[in-house]
Design a protein around this motif. Sequence first.
Motif, PDB file in Angstrom:
ATOM      1  N   GLY A   1     -13.153  -2.204  -2.887  1.00 30.19           N
ATOM      2  CA  GLY A   1     -12.495  -1.006  -2.390  1.00 30.19           C
ATOM      3  C   GLY A   1     -12.796  -0.731  -0.936  1.00 30.19           C
ATOM      4  O   GLY A   1     -13.756  -1.243  -0.363  1.00 30.19           O
ATOM      5  N   PHE A   2     -11.939   0.084  -0.331  1.00 33.63           N
ATOM      6  CA  PHE A   2     -12.159   0.565   1.035  1.00 33.63           C
ATOM      7  C   PHE A   2     -11.364   1.848   1.235  1.00 33.63           C
ATOM      8  O   PHE A   2     -10.382   2.114   0.534  1.00 33.63           O
ATOM      9  CB  PHE A   2     -11.756  -0.489   2.078  1.00 33.63           C
ATOM     10  N   MET A   3     -11.794   2.647   2.185  1.00 31.76           N
ATOM     11  CA  MET A   3     -11.102   3.874   2.530  1.00 31.76           C
ATOM     12  C   MET A   3     -10.009   3.583   3.552  1.00 31.76           C
ATOM     13  O   MET A   3     -10.224   2.819   4.491  1.00 31.76           O
ATOM     14  CB  MET A   3     -12.095   4.892   3.099  1.00 31.76           C
ATOM     15  N   LEU A   4      -8.840   4.193   3.371  1.00 31.14           N
ATOM     16  CA  LEU A   4      -7.786   4.139   4.382  1.00 31.14           C
ATOM     17  C   LEU A   4      -7.478   5.562   4.822  1.00 31.14           C
ATOM     18  O   LEU A   4      -7.034   6.391   4.016  1.00 31.14           O
ATOM     19  CB  LEU A   4      -6.522   3.473   3.833  1.00 31.14           C
ATOM     20  N   HIS A   5      -7.751   5.863   6.091  1.00 29.57           N
ATOM     21  CA  HIS A   5      -7.488   7.195   6.625  1.00 29.57           C
ATOM     22  C   HIS A   5      -5.981   7.431   6.606  1.00 29.57           C
ATOM     23  O   HIS A   5      -5.239   6.905   7.440  1.00 29.57           O
ATOM     24  CB  HIS A   5      -8.036   7.296   8.047  1.00 29.57           C
ATOM     25  N   SER A   6      -5.526   8.218   5.645  1.00 27.92           N
ATOM     26  CA  SER A   6      -4.098   8.414   5.436  1.00 27.92           C
ATOM     27  C   SER A   6      -3.887   9.610   4.520  1.00 27.92           C
ATOM     28  O   SER A   6      -4.827  10.115   3.902  1.00 27.92           O
ATOM     29  CB  SER A   6      -3.474   7.157   4.812  1.00 27.92           C
TER      30      SER A   6
END
Length: 247
Positions: free
Chosen positions: A87-92
């Motif tokens: 997983g990873f965070m996507l600033h959106s």
Amino acid sequence: MGTARKVLCRIAGMDVSVIAHHDKLYNELKPYTVESGEPLFEIDAPDERLAAVREKSKIVPKRMPFELMEHFFAGQIFYERMPDFDGFMLHSSCVDLDGRAYLFSADSGVGKSTHTRLWRDHFGDRVKMLNDDKPLIRLIDGKYYACGTPWCGKHGLHDNSMSPIQAVAHVVRSEKNYIRRIGAEEAFRYLFHQTFMQIRDKGRMERLLALWDGFVENVSIYELGCNISDEAVEVAYNGMYNGIMTE
């Protein structure tokens, strides 16, 4: 410091133990709380640790309350661990429409949250907000999912659910509404700086880079030029769902 409360949460399908020292974090975690499970890791950001960060940091305001700091740094700890779990965070800003996730990323101040508000106005009850600022992206059984988390920006819009990703759009301001499909290399340039990069472990960073390679190769990604109008929603949806490009 408030009374420390240990909470077992299920976030994006993962059980995580969180020690909440302040009410803000504790309250934001409530929709994710479960009675039983085996936590994969623990999140704890006590005031002593936060005080040391605040003292050394050139970025954190010296008068920033510990309650706000705890919520922020708990999110950082969570997202830093995510490459371990694909997983990873996507600033959106991310909405679910009819069971599919649509993500809108943009440079600061462009208006990604404004655009998803237009989607909620246009589609009504068919839409729910998954996360207005920092959705988690997870690769599960070969598919990419967008997941709600308690870390979601100033408006507090999030939902404890996850949906398969339909498409991602990088939003730019434009008087004329248009949408165009972009390739993996351009998508990487647009979006990679929108993820959480404060990862100190080399192996974890390598996993993040591998996840991103797969993400831009396998997910439909667009540039969306738009104004603040109902037409902007129609152009975005027709492109991201129906594949109708307008330039």
